[in-house]
Design a protein around this motif. Structure first.
Motif, PDB file in Angstrom:
ATOM      1  N   LYS A 123      -3.034  -1.852  10.061  1.00  0.00           N
ATOM      2  CA  LYS A 123      -4.487  -1.814  10.220  1.00  0.00           C
ATOM      3  C   LYS A 123      -4.889  -2.050  11.679  1.00  0.00           C
ATOM      4  N   VAL A 141      -4.410   1.254  13.358  1.00  0.00           N
ATOM      5  CA  VAL A 141      -5.501   2.177  13.023  1.00  0.00           C
ATOM      6  C   VAL A 141      -6.731   1.866  13.875  1.00  0.00           C
ATOM      7  N   LYS A 183      -6.110   2.945  17.490  1.00  0.00           N
ATOM      8  CA  LYS A 183      -6.157   4.410  17.562  1.00  0.00           C
ATOM      9  C   LYS A 183      -7.604   4.889  17.638  1.00  0.00           C
ATOM     10  N   HIS A 233      -5.366   6.815   6.012  1.00  0.00           N
ATOM     11  CA  HIS A 233      -5.024   6.801   7.435  1.00  0.00           C
ATOM     12  C   HIS A 233      -3.599   7.273   7.717  1.00  0.00           C
TER      13      HIS A 233
END
Length: 439
Positions: free
Chosen positions: A217, A220, A223, A265
């Motif tokens: 997480k 993510v 990103k 994701h």
């Protein structure tokens, strides 16, 4: 080192010669990049990629022997050798005619004494990589971080019992994502090489899985923060080096992602050699991931079932490549993923031309698989048989089961009205005989 250095002297760009003879191994007999099949070029269906680690960092060592591959580019100081290696790699990509490559951060640049020095090395090497990409048009299919080789990761990275190690892994992934953006990588892979356990006695399984989810997480979020436009992939493997790894197979990873609300994701990067180590058939995880809309890319290799460990051989079996390509076509392709040759020439194959021969043969094997799969799908014989086998779900009580509106009471009423079902043959041998017609 001068840029003009030629490492594969005497080898020109590999041609397409469909009429080549049995001994003509330095040409493509089936891979015709520009040929259009089902509305798409062959190179776009296949999206071949060369892996950096096996092909240019590998030395032919194994647990029982010293190096046998003494490459001319692995000479000099660590950074000098890294630059030679990169030039050799791009010469190879260009002569082979592939458009993509993949690498671990530590393949590209040596690790320094500190994180800062390591990142400086990576910055310098990726500056050169970007220059070579622009010169050749070769792109990065995916980047990954090596979170398993250094001694600090002997107990894992994202699942390490020491948060200091997890933090180091996080810092390394942060830099890896920066590099992925810099080089225009189309994917980023997470392979949990040591995310698992050898003994349950000293392992808090629930905590480790939770920490790994938090780690993903964080990736993510970063990103999204830096505006990185790429696909995240997780690569399953059941064992080696750990006795049990959390990313055991496709279904284990899919279950993990759904449990922690990460499935939107991530997709999966399937390596069939890992699939067979999990006790499944070659195509199993490719098919299962695709069935859930989670197949993102394929590490195209094979293993030796009689050995029982990860041998990373080049894929040569046309049956296997046909089954994989049939699945890929049926889901509409692999883009932005591809077929990455996570494979190494044998320890007993030290000649530089062996690198070309292995890749050419594997590319031809997948090209033959693609052609076979196109024929199977276009002729429709097998698909119509499968549709007929499940025809009872297209009407009546079967349609209600299909759309999820049926009840157990209705099941009972149906059986009372129609009695015992008539058992029909699965015709397995017929399907296998028809499949063999296309190989």
């Amino acid at each position: 080192m001068e840029k003009e250095t030629e490492y594969f002297a005497g080898i020109a760009k590999i041609p397409y010669l469909p009429d080549g003879g049995a001994r003509d191994v330095m040409c493509f007999k089936h891979y015709n990049a520009e040929e259009v099949l089902m509305g798409r070029k062959m190179e776009d269906w296949l999206r071949f990629s060369v892996c950096y680690w096996h092909s240019f960092c590998g030395t032919g060592t194994d647990p029982f022997g010293f190096p046998t591959h003494h490459r001319p580019w692995n000479q000099g100081s660590p950074m000098e050798a890294a630059k030679k290696r990169l030039h050799a790699a791009f010469e190879f990509f260009s002569k082979l005619g592939v458009k993509y490559y993949t690498f671990h951060d530590r393949d590209m640049a040596p690790e320094g004494l500190t994180l800062e020095e390591t990142n400086w090395n990576l910055d310098e090497m990726t500056d050169l990589a970007l220059q070579l990409q622009n010169q050749t048009g070769v792109k990065v299919l995916w980047v990954t971080c090596n979170l398993f080789a250094h001694p600090r990761y002997m107990n894992g990275a994202a699942t390490n019992p020491d948060c200091h190690v997890l933090a180091y892994a996080g810092a390394q992934v942060k830099k890896g994502l920066d590099i992925a953006k810099k080089l225009g990588a189309e994917n980023f892979v997470f392979w949990g090489g040591r995310e698992g356990f050898h003994s349950i006695h000293n392992t808090h399984v629930a905590a480790e899985l939770r920490h790994m989810a938090v780690f993903f997480k964080m990736a993510v979020k970063y990103k999204e923060k830096i505006g990185l436009k790429c696909q995240f992939l997780i690569e399953p493997k059941p064992k080696e080096p750990c006795k049990h790894q959390y990313d055991y197979d496709a279904m284990s990873v899919i279950g993990f992602l759904k449990h922690y609300d990460l499935d939107s994701h991530f997709k999966l990067n399937i390596e069939p050699n890992h699939t067979t180590l999990a006790g499944h058939s070659y195509e199993h995880d490719v098919v299962m991931a695709s069935a859930f809309g989670m197949l993102g890319s394929v590490d195209s290799n094979t293993g030796a079932p009689d050995l029982g460990w990860d041998t990373d051989q080049f894929p040569m079996d046309i049956r296997n490549t046909t089954l994989v390509m049939k699945t890929i076509i049926e889901q509409g392709g692999l883009q932005p993923g591809g077929l990455n040759f996570d494979a190494k020439v044998r320890r007993e194959s030290p000649d530089l031309e062996d690198l070309f021969i292995a890749h050419i043969a594997a590319m031809d094997a997948f090209s033959r698989g693609l052609r076979n799969a196109v024929r199977i799908i276009e002729e429709g014989t097998m698909s119509s048989m499968v549709m007929e086998r499940y025809s009872s779900f297209r009407h009546g009580i079967g349609q209600k089961v299909e759309d999820g509106s049926a009840s157990l009471e209705e099941m009972e009423d149906f059986v009372k009205q129609h009695g015992e079902p008539k058992v029909t043959s699965g015709k397995q041998e017929k399907y296998e005989a028809i499949f063999n017609h296309y190989i």
